[in-house]
Design a protein around this motif. Structure first.
Motif, PDB file in Angstrom:
ATOM      1  N   ASN A 169      62.571 103.114  91.778  1.00  0.00           N
ATOM      2  CA  ASN A 169      63.803 103.376  91.026  1.00  0.00           C
ATOM      3  C   ASN A 169      64.333 104.772  91.349  1.00  0.00           C
ATOM      4  OD1 ASN A 169      65.911 103.415  89.231  1.00  0.00           O
ATOM      5  ND2 ASN A 169      64.636 103.412  87.383  1.00  0.00           N
ATOM      6  N   THR A 170      65.525 104.830  91.892  1.00  0.00           N
ATOM      7  CA  THR A 170      66.138 106.132  92.209  1.00  0.00           C
ATOM      8  C   THR A 170      67.304 106.451  91.281  1.00  0.00           C
ATOM      9  OG1 THR A 170      67.594 105.046  93.809  1.00  0.00           O
ATOM     10  CG2 THR A 170      65.510 105.936  94.640  1.00  0.00           C
ATOM     11  N   ASN A 171      67.519 105.596  90.284  1.00  0.00           N
ATOM     12  CA  ASN A 171      68.695 105.761  89.407  1.00  0.00           C
ATOM     13  C   ASN A 171      68.347 106.196  87.988  1.00  0.00           C
ATOM     14  OD1 ASN A 171      70.359 104.853  91.517  1.00  0.00           O
ATOM     15  ND2 ASN A 171      69.947 102.712  90.955  1.00  0.00           N
ATOM     16  N   GLY A 172      67.096 106.483  87.720  1.00  0.00           N
ATOM     17  CA  GLY A 172      66.713 106.877  86.361  1.00  0.00           C
ATOM     18  C   GLY A 172      66.314 105.667  85.525  1.00  0.00           C
ATOM     19  N   ILE A 173      65.770 105.942  84.370  1.00  0.00           N
ATOM     20  CA  ILE A 173      65.258 104.881  83.494  1.00  0.00           C
ATOM     21  C   ILE A 173      66.396 103.951  83.065  1.00  0.00           C
ATOM     22  CG2 ILE A 173      64.108 104.406  81.299  1.00  0.00           C
ATOM     23  CD1 ILE A 173      62.696 107.078  81.551  1.00  0.00           C
ATOM     24  N   VAL A 174      66.118 102.648  83.093  1.00  0.00           N
ATOM     25  CA  VAL A 174      67.110 101.634  82.710  1.00  0.00           C
ATOM     26  C   VAL A 174      67.153 101.538  81.182  1.00  0.00           C
ATOM     27  CG1 VAL A 174      67.863  99.234  82.964  1.00  0.00           C
ATOM     28  CG2 VAL A 174      66.625 100.368  84.826  1.00  0.00           C
ATOM     29  N   MET A 175      68.004 102.366  80.576  1.00  0.00           N
ATOM     30  CA  MET A 175      68.078 102.404  79.120  1.00  0.00           C
ATOM     31  C   MET A 175      69.026 101.335  78.555  1.00  0.00           C
ATOM     32  SD  MET A 175      66.014 104.598  77.890  1.00  0.00           S
ATOM     33  CE  MET A 175      65.076 106.083  78.285  1.00  0.00           C
ATOM     34  N   GLN A 176      70.174 101.133  79.201  1.00  0.00           N
ATOM     35  CA  GLN A 176      71.182 100.189  78.712  1.00  0.00           C
ATOM     36  C   GLN A 176      71.230  98.959  79.623  1.00  0.00           C
ATOM     37  OE1 GLN A 176      72.753 100.819  75.864  1.00  0.00           O
ATOM     38  NE2 GLN A 176      71.786 102.838  75.681  1.00  0.00           N
ATOM     39  N   GLY A 177      71.485  97.815  79.021  1.00  0.00           N
ATOM     40  CA  GLY A 177      71.574  96.588  79.790  1.00  0.00           C
ATOM     41  C   GLY A 177      73.006  96.185  80.082  1.00  0.00           C
ATOM     42  N   LEU A 227      51.228  94.123  71.357  1.00  0.00           N
ATOM     43  CA  LEU A 227      52.427  94.929  71.093  1.00  0.00           C
ATOM     44  C   LEU A 227      52.429  96.202  71.934  1.00  0.00           C
ATOM     45  CD1 LEU A 227      54.975  95.681  69.458  1.00  0.00           C
ATOM     46  CD2 LEU A 227      53.450  96.598  67.678  1.00  0.00           C
ATOM     47  N   ILE A 228      51.292  96.879  71.947  1.00  0.00           N
ATOM     48  CA  ILE A 228      51.186  98.121  72.726  1.00  0.00           C
ATOM     49  C   ILE A 228      51.380  97.845  74.214  1.00  0.00           C
ATOM     50  CG2 ILE A 228      49.605  99.977  73.413  1.00  0.00           C
ATOM     51  CD1 ILE A 228      48.334  99.702  70.590  1.00  0.00           C
ATOM     52  N   VAL A 229      50.733  96.793  74.708  1.00  0.00           N
ATOM     53  CA  VAL A 229      50.828  96.466  76.138  1.00  0.00           C
ATOM     54  C   VAL A 229      52.269  96.144  76.513  1.00  0.00           C
ATOM     55  CG1 VAL A 229      50.174  94.795  77.921  1.00  0.00           C
ATOM     56  CG2 VAL A 229      48.436  95.687  76.337  1.00  0.00           C
ATOM     57  N   TYR A 230      52.955  95.333  75.711  1.00  0.00           N
ATOM     58  CA  TYR A 230      54.333  94.959  76.031  1.00  0.00           C
ATOM     59  C   TYR A 230      55.270  96.169  76.031  1.00  0.00           C
ATOM     60  CZ  TYR A 230      53.963  89.896  76.385  1.00  0.00           C
ATOM     61  OH  TYR A 230      53.682  88.622  76.830  1.00  0.00           O
ATOM     62  N   ILE A 231      55.073  97.087  75.081  1.00  0.00           N
ATOM     63  CA  ILE A 231      55.929  98.277  75.043  1.00  0.00           C
ATOM     64  C   ILE A 231      55.682  99.154  76.272  1.00  0.00           C
ATOM     65  CG2 ILE A 231      56.351 100.449  73.812  1.00  0.00           C
ATOM     66  CD1 ILE A 231      55.898  98.924  71.192  1.00  0.00           C
ATOM     67  N   VAL A 232      54.408  99.338  76.605  1.00  0.00           N
ATOM     68  CA  VAL A 232      54.066 100.168  77.766  1.00  0.00           C
ATOM     69  C   VAL A 232      54.598  99.542  79.051  1.00  0.00           C
ATOM     70  CG1 VAL A 232      52.154 101.037  79.178  1.00  0.00           C
ATOM     71  CG2 VAL A 232      52.047 101.223  76.676  1.00  0.00           C
ATOM     72  N   VAL A 233      54.375  98.255  79.235  1.00  0.00           N
ATOM     73  CA  VAL A 233      54.817  97.571  80.458  1.00  0.00           C
ATOM     74  C   VAL A 233      56.346  97.570  80.536  1.00  0.00           C
ATOM     75  CG1 VAL A 233      54.858  95.361  81.682  1.00  0.00           C
ATOM     76  CG2 VAL A 233      52.732  96.175  80.644  1.00  0.00           C
ATOM     77  N   ALA A 234      57.023  97.356  79.390  1.00  0.00           N
ATOM     78  CA  ALA A 234      58.493  97.373  79.383  1.00  0.00           C
ATOM     79  C   ALA A 234      59.008  98.742  79.823  1.00  0.00           C
ATOM     80  CB  ALA A 234      59.010  97.030  77.990  1.00  0.00           C
ATOM     81  N   TYR A 235      58.396  99.803  79.310  1.00  0.00           N
ATOM     82  CA  TYR A 235      58.825 101.153  79.702  1.00  0.00           C
ATOM     83  C   TYR A 235      58.601 101.366  81.201  1.00  0.00           C
ATOM     84  CZ  TYR A 235      58.785 106.159  80.435  1.00  0.00           C
ATOM     85  OH  TYR A 235      59.033 107.412  80.947  1.00  0.00           O
ATOM     86  N   TRP A 236      57.461 100.881  81.702  1.00  0.00           N
ATOM     87  CA  TRP A 236      57.143 101.111  83.111  1.00  0.00           C
ATOM     88  C   TRP A 236      58.090 100.341  84.033  1.00  0.00           C
ATOM     89  CZ3 TRP A 236      54.921 105.263  84.247  1.00  0.00           C
ATOM     90  CH2 TRP A 236      54.354 105.480  85.527  1.00  0.00           C
ATOM     91  N   PHE A 237      58.478  99.114  83.602  1.00  0.00           N
ATOM     92  CA  PHE A 237      59.506  98.385  84.359  1.00  0.00           C
ATOM     93  C   PHE A 237      60.808  99.194  84.409  1.00  0.00           C
ATOM     94  CE2 PHE A 237      57.335  94.119  83.754  1.00  0.00           C
ATOM     95  CZ  PHE A 237      57.292  93.804  85.109  1.00  0.00           C
ATOM     96  N   ALA A 238      61.225  99.716  83.259  1.00  0.00           N
ATOM     97  CA  ALA A 238      62.477 100.487  83.184  1.00  0.00           C
ATOM     98  C   ALA A 238      62.402 101.765  83.996  1.00  0.00           C
ATOM     99  CB  ALA A 238      62.795 100.805  81.720  1.00  0.00           C
ATOM    100  N   HIS A 239      61.184 102.307  84.117  1.00  0.00           N
ATOM    101  CA  HIS A 239      60.990 103.577  84.814  1.00  0.00           C
ATOM    102  C   HIS A 239      60.829 103.392  86.316  1.00  0.00           C
ATOM    103  CE1 HIS A 239      58.744 107.143  86.228  1.00  0.00           C
ATOM    104  NE2 HIS A 239      59.394 107.786  85.263  1.00  0.00           N
ATOM    105  N   GLN A 240      60.184 102.303  86.742  1.00  0.00           N
ATOM    106  CA  GLN A 240      59.773 102.144  88.129  1.00  0.00           C
ATOM    107  C   GLN A 240      60.721 101.317  88.991  1.00  0.00           C
ATOM    108  OE1 GLN A 240      57.427 104.642  87.955  1.00  0.00           O
ATOM    109  NE2 GLN A 240      56.123 103.462  89.339  1.00  0.00           N
ATOM    110  N   ALA A 241      61.607 100.526  88.368  1.00  0.00           N
ATOM    111  CA  ALA A 241      62.485  99.642  89.151  1.00  0.00           C
ATOM    112  C   ALA A 241      63.932  99.822  88.726  1.00  0.00           C
ATOM    113  CB  ALA A 241      62.052  98.188  88.973  1.00  0.00           C
ATOM    114  N   ASN A 242      64.854  99.584  89.648  1.00  0.00           N
ATOM    115  CA  ASN A 242      66.273  99.685  89.288  1.00  0.00           C
ATOM    116  C   ASN A 242      66.734  98.384  88.643  1.00  0.00           C
ATOM    117  OD1 ASN A 242      67.378  97.799  91.354  1.00  0.00           O
ATOM    118  ND2 ASN A 242      66.564  99.333  92.774  1.00  0.00           N
ATOM    119  N   GLN A 243      67.886  98.462  87.999  1.00  0.00           N
ATOM    120  CA  GLN A 243      68.374  97.341  87.200  1.00  0.00           C
ATOM    121  C   GLN A 243      68.632  96.088  88.035  1.00  0.00           C
ATOM    122  OE1 GLN A 243      71.867  98.223  84.754  1.00  0.00           O
ATOM    123  NE2 GLN A 243      70.764  97.251  83.082  1.00  0.00           N
TER     124      GLN A 243
END
Length: 702
Positions: A169-177, A227-243
């Motif tokens: 991901n070179t565009n920053g965390i995917v905060m908005q959809g 719950l913890i795993v899903y939140i962590v994995v969701a953040y990592w998807f948003a952080h590591q890949a572009n939209q």
């Protein structure tokens, strides 16, 4: 005797439940969710989904601290509170869903396998996988769940590999959809099946060493971990890949992994684990249904082998899953299966809600909670059903009601008390308080008949006319006496037998038996007690006999009940003709008689239920009164809303002679002031007569 397997919390509940939660959606759909709605909205979706499942887990835990749960898990909880009929109505679809889900999991596994090994046949891979899992489940539930330790390790390693992978991901965390592939609620519907496996461990209740403690700790622990795993994995998807990649590449997780093979092992292991745990738990649900005689061949399906395994139920469940695997792709049923799981979760929450609001003292769980918890769980489950697929939601409720109706007709005998009676008692108590605060008005009147009976056989000859007097919403009070304080079962059964025709018509029937040597001595005190009840009788129906001794007893009864201000009906059935053809009813009205209103209301009930023609009759003293009387009666027919085909008969002459000349199957007459006059009318009558004396509670014009 069944051998106790004794599964512990970790192997019997926590691990299989967690592995069912951490399934395909975590690996292959969560990235898409983040890409479509953004990280913030994804967290909201995850939290909303877990609020519903956590509320369900808390409700289930509360029930487990209040009852001794046997085998069957969710089915057992619902059965012990709502009865075998509702338990079966939920349990049968739940079992079928579990069995078919095995095939879906195995099909998902074989599809993944063929993606990596294209030369292999998907159907052969599926059948071989099914065979291996079936052998494991037949061998031992403990073995099946201990194998999952290895799968859990593979899942953990896959997550570590994912968290240590490259950043694309070179565009920053995917905060908005962008919401270009679905709305928030559409995306929620895609995600929610990820958390529908929370009862995996609970279904093993009959095989756990300590079901109450293990199910509570294991289920809640697995939900919080998920719950913890899903939140962590969701953040990592948003952080590591572009939209764009998140939206258009469902296998993006493989590219984000440090070691792709570990992700492959994790995905396939999670799917395989779900299949194995469901294949083990589904037969437990079937065996529990069989133990309660809910399903056919219950003797065969409830049997266990020497290791305590429900062998026959496992065979049937495996056969169902094999049939679905061979049938091929059944993706269209996936949503329907989710509906059945959600219905089960919703019913668990509803059970706890009902237990709380009824205020029954038997509900005193060690784990208490706010009533908001089951409300959130119930509303959440049924709301999600409508969000996912409204059509399948309606189908689900329809299936449940059909099964419930079938089981209701079988009159299943439940060894457990349930909360249904408490629900109706609570409603009755509330209604009693509300109705007591409202002054009585004659428009509320409906027939509520007390029938004194010396022998059940005496009541049997009156059953039909009583039914016609009270149907559809009236009440009947069967009052009798018994010389001994303890009533023998045979006598009680005979009473129940003569009341069957009324109960089959869904008529409210209450039997009251008092101990007395002389029935007449206790009739008035009994009526006084009934009049003080919440639903008191408003008419006492007595019968007139041709026997002089019984006529004298009747005279005394009529005299004794007068001070009670209860309406009285004295029925004389013609010894030869009875109710005749039941086609015509003559209603004789005297001008300004206090009994007219009761006579009219009884005539309306009988003419409607017999489908008989009603004749409004009046005797005049002079011919000059005819026209005015007819006009008054025509106006009265309209004002009292009598049937349009009501006929007028205005006659001059002597009453008894006119009554015999104008024959009918039944005559309804206001009761004369003296008893002898009533007997004289009977002596010259050629048809049955119902004499009525109003207690002042009726008004035919309201």
């Amino acid at each position: 005797m069944e051998k106790k397997i004794g599964l512990k919390t970790l192997e019997g509940v926590y691990t299989p439940t967690l592995l069912t939660i951490l399934g395909v959606i975590l690996y292959l759909r969560l990235g898409w969710v983040v890409g479509n709605v953004g990280f913030f909205a994804t967290i909201l979706i995850i939290l909303l989904a877990h609020v519903i499942t956590f509320a369900t887990a808390l409700s289930m835990s509360s029930m487990l601290t209040n009852i001794k749960i046997g085998s069957g898990g969710a089915y057992a909880i619902i059965t012990r509170s709502l009865g075998l009929e509702m338990g079966g109505a939920i349990g049968v679809p739940l079992y079928i869903s579990q069995s078919i889900s095995v095939a879906f999991y195995i099909t998902g596994f074989s599809e993944l396998w063929v993606n990596f090994f294209p030369s292999h046949s998907q159907i052969i891979v599926g059948v071989l996988t099914w065979a291996v899992l079936s052998i494991i489940s037949l061998k031992s539930a403990k073995l099946a769940f201990r194998i999952q330790y290895g799968i859990l390790l593979a899942v953990i390693l896959s997550l570590i590999s994912f968290l240590m992978g490259p950043n694309l991901n070179t565009n920053g965390i995917v905060m908005q959809g962008t919401f270009e592939m679905g709305s928030f609620w559409t995306t929620f519907a895609v995600f929610f099946p990820a958390v529908t496996g929370i009862l995996t461990g609970a279904t093993m209740s009959g095989d756990l060493e300590n079901p109450r403690e293990s199910i509570i700790k294991g289920t809640i622990g697995s939900i919080l971990t998920g719950l913890i795993v899903y939140i962590v994995v969701a953040y990592w998807f948003a952080h590591q890949a572009n939209q764009y990649d998140l939206l258009h590449d469902t296998s993006i997780i493989f590219k984000l992994a440090r070691v792709e093979a570990l992700i492959i092992a994790g995905v396939m292991g999670a799917v395989l684990s779900s299949a194995l745990s469901t294949l083990v738990s589904a037969p437990r649900t079937l065996a529990a249904l069989a133990e309660n005689h809910v399903v056919p061949f219950h003797r065969l399906l409830s049997k266990t082998n020497k290791n305590g395994e429900p062998f026959n139920a496992i065979i049937v469940s495996s056969a169902i899953s094999l049939g679905v695997i061979i049938a091929g792709n059944l993706d269209s049923l996936a949503s329907l299966l989710t509906m059945f799981f959600l219905t089960t979760y919703g019913m668990i929450n509803l059970v706890v809600f009902l237990e709380q609001v009824t205020g029954i003292i038997s509900y005193r769980p060690s784990l208490k909670m706010s009533i908001a918890v089951p409300i959130v769980g119930t509303v959440g489950c049924f709301s999600v059903m409508l969000l996912i697929n409204p059509v399948f939601s309606v189908i689900t409720f329809g299936v449940v009601m059909v099964i419930y109706s079938v089981l209701k007709k079988r009159h299943l005998a439940s060894p457990y008390g349930d909360v249904r009676g408490g629900i109706f008692i609570a409603i009755s108590e509330w209604a009693a308080q509300k109705s007591a605060a409202i002054p009585y008005h004659p428009r509320l009147w409906k027939p509520s008949i007390a029938v004194p009976v010396e022998k059940p056989e005496d009541f049997k000859r009156l059953t039909r006319i009583i039914q016609k007097l009270v149907y559809p919403s009236g009440r009947v009070y069967y009052i009798t006496s018994h010389k001994e304080a303890v009533i023998d079962e045979n006598h009680d059964r005979r009473i129940d037998e003569v009341l069957v025709p009324l109960r089959e018509k869904q008529i409210f029937v209450q039997k009251t038996t008092v101990t007395s040597e002389k029935f007449a001595d206790v009739l008035v005190p009994t009526l006084q007690c009934l009049k003080s009840s919440y639903l008191p009788p408003n008419i006492i129906l007595l019968t007139i006999s041709d026997d002089h001794e019984k006529q004298e007893k009747l005279r005394n009864m009529v005299y004794m009940v007068k001070p009670l201000k209860i309406s009285v009906g004295c029925l004389w059935l013609h010894p030869k003709f009875g109710m005749g053809n039941e086609r015509t009813i003559n209603l004789w009205l005297r001008d300004k008689s206090p009994n007219n209103d009761l006579a009219i209301l009884c005539a309306l009930q009988l003419s409607r239920n017999y489908d008989a023609e009603l004749h409004l009759c009046r005797v005049i003293s002079a011919e000059s009164d005819r026209r005015k009387t007819e006009e008054d009666l025509m106006a009265f027919i309209d004002e009292a809303r009598l049937p349009a085909n009501t006929k007028l008969r205005v006659m001059k002459g002597e009453f008894k002679a006119l009554m015999n000349e104008n024959g009918a199957d039944l005559n309804i007459i206001g009761m004369p002031y003296d008893f002898e006059s009533m007997l004289r009318i009977i002596d010259s009558s050629s048809s049955s007569i119902l004499f009525v004396a109003s207690g002042g509670l009726e008004n035919a014009l309201v």
